[in-house]
Scaffold this active site. Structure first.
Site, PDB file in Angstrom:
ATOM      1  N   ASP A 196     -11.215   2.241   3.606  1.00 32.51           N
ATOM      2  CA  ASP A 196     -11.478   0.805   3.438  1.00 32.51           C
ATOM      3  C   ASP A 196     -12.950   0.564   3.093  1.00 32.51           C
ATOM      4  O   ASP A 196     -13.323  -0.519   2.642  1.00 32.51           O
ATOM      5  CB  ASP A 196     -11.142   0.048   4.733  1.00 32.51           C
TER       6      ASP A 196
ATOM      7  N   GLN B  21      -5.132  -1.866   9.450  1.00 37.86           N
ATOM      8  CA  GLN B  21      -4.907  -3.141   8.758  1.00 37.86           C
ATOM      9  C   GLN B  21      -5.491  -4.318   9.559  1.00 37.86           C
ATOM     10  O   GLN B  21      -5.274  -4.443  10.755  1.00 37.86           O
ATOM     11  CB  GLN B  21      -3.389  -3.345   8.548  1.00 37.86           C
TER      12      GLN B  21
ATOM     13  N   LYS C 199       0.842  -1.199   0.000  1.00 35.73           N
ATOM     14  CA  LYS C 199       0.000   0.000   0.000  1.00 35.73           C
ATOM     15  C   LYS C 199       0.881   1.255   0.000  1.00 35.73           C
ATOM     16  O   LYS C 199       0.594   2.229  -0.693  1.00 35.73           O
ATOM     17  CB  LYS C 199      -0.958  -0.024   1.208  1.00 35.73           C
TER      18      LYS C 199
END
Ligand code: NDP
Length: 291
Positions: free
Chosen positions: A120, A97, A53
């Site tokens: 997200d 995460q 990422k």
């Protein structure tokens, strides 16, 4: 027959390149998109994902800040970190995460992120908007990436039988909503660990999205000839011939490519698309906050 391989890496890079104009627009207004990634603990796979990422942010010019928290941290300390990032106007996107250590309530953390910074797309407000039929907001990256692959590869799914195996909050469930939405119009079946006769259901599917987390669980003889197979699974299996000691395999048997019409590889299929959609969400979140 050998399936057409849907190259997620190539398509993902195209999406990232297409974000450049929007990035330049933001910069011309004095706004620099900024993603904060919170990682808790030492899970090696999570560290690889976070690194990928960060690399994508570098490619897109997006500033990234990584916040490493130790495995034993309390839920409250993670919430404090999220709240600090929520109130930092220089941060436009926040990602925590997954997976989080045992005992931490992931939904609580996700819902603590400001919905406008929820790159997200897991916040209940963003998922709720999707359920209401509005897919213009921050969508969960993996299902959104799958929709992009299908769209850009011109795979017509209107009226077709789509089977999603897996009903998680981050992949299977939002995937089912996106495929069933008006204008996409797939006829969606969602399977899970209690589903009976999965192989038979699978043989009727024109599109199979496998998001289970079990190496090569879906057998090639479950695949309808010519079907589109989207393999979301990323599983590490021991392989002593590799320097790393493991190799990555999907949730679908690799020789399904002899039967399918189109198939995503693992690695190089859905993974890079997920990252490209994260970049896209970060730009969108920045635009939303700069209006
Ligand atoms: P979860 O563990 O949250 O969900 C797995 C789903 O699979 C559950 O709904 C479960 O059913 C179902 N399942 C488990 N066993 C069976 C079975 N025997 N038959 C049918 N269904 C079954 O996983 P995620 O959705 O988070 O991830 C799935 C996979 O996708 C993993 O390999 C993960 O690494 C990968 N992934 C890849 C991403 C990418 O970018 N490519 C991004 C996110 C995930 P039940 O609900 O009944 O328990």
């Amino acid at each position: 027959m050998s399936a057409v391989v849907l190259d997620g890496k190539k398509i993902g890079r195209l999406i990232e390149e297409e974000l450049q104009n929007r990035f330049i627009d933001l910069q011309s207004k004095g706004v620099s998109p900024h993603l904060a990634v919170v990682i808790v603990g030492d899970d090696p796979a999570s560290h690889v994902y976070v690194r990928n990422k960060e690399l994508a942010c570098e490619r897109c010019g997006i500033k990234s800040t990584r916040i490493d928290l130790s495995e034993g941290i309390s839920e409250q300390e993670i919430l404090d970190t999220v709240n600090r990032l929520n109130s930092d106007d220089s941060v436009h996107g926040i990602l925590v995460q997954s997976p989080l250590p045992k005992g931490i309530n992931e939904s609580l953390i996700t819902d603590a992120i400001s919905p406008e910074k929820d790159v997200d797309g897991f916040h209940k407000m963003n998922l709720g908007r999707l359920v209401q039929g509005d897919s213009s907001g921050l969508l969960p990256c993996t299902p959104a990436g799958v929709m992009k692959i299908l769209d850009l590869s011109k795979i017509d799914i209107s009226g077709k039988n789509a089977l999603i195996i897996g009903r998680s909050r981050i992949v299977g469930m939002p995937m089912s909503i996106l495929l069933a939405q008006r204008g996409i119009d797939a006829t969606v079946t969602i399977a899970h660990s209690r589903t009976q006769n999965l192989s038979e259901i699978c043989r009727r599917a024109d599109l199979v999205v496998a998001a289970i987390g079990r190496p090569e669980f879906v057998k090639s003889d479950w695949i309808k000839p010519g079907a589109t197979v989207i393999d979301v699974g990323i599983n590490r299996v021991i392989d002593s011939s590799k320097k790393s000691g493991y190799r990555l395999v999907g949730d679908v048997e690799s020789n399904a490519s002899d039967i399918a019409g189109h198939i995503t590889p693992v690695p190089g299929g859905v993974g890079p698309m997920t990252i490209a959609m994260l970049m896209s969400n970060t730009i969108l979140a920045t635009e939303i906050q700069s209006r």
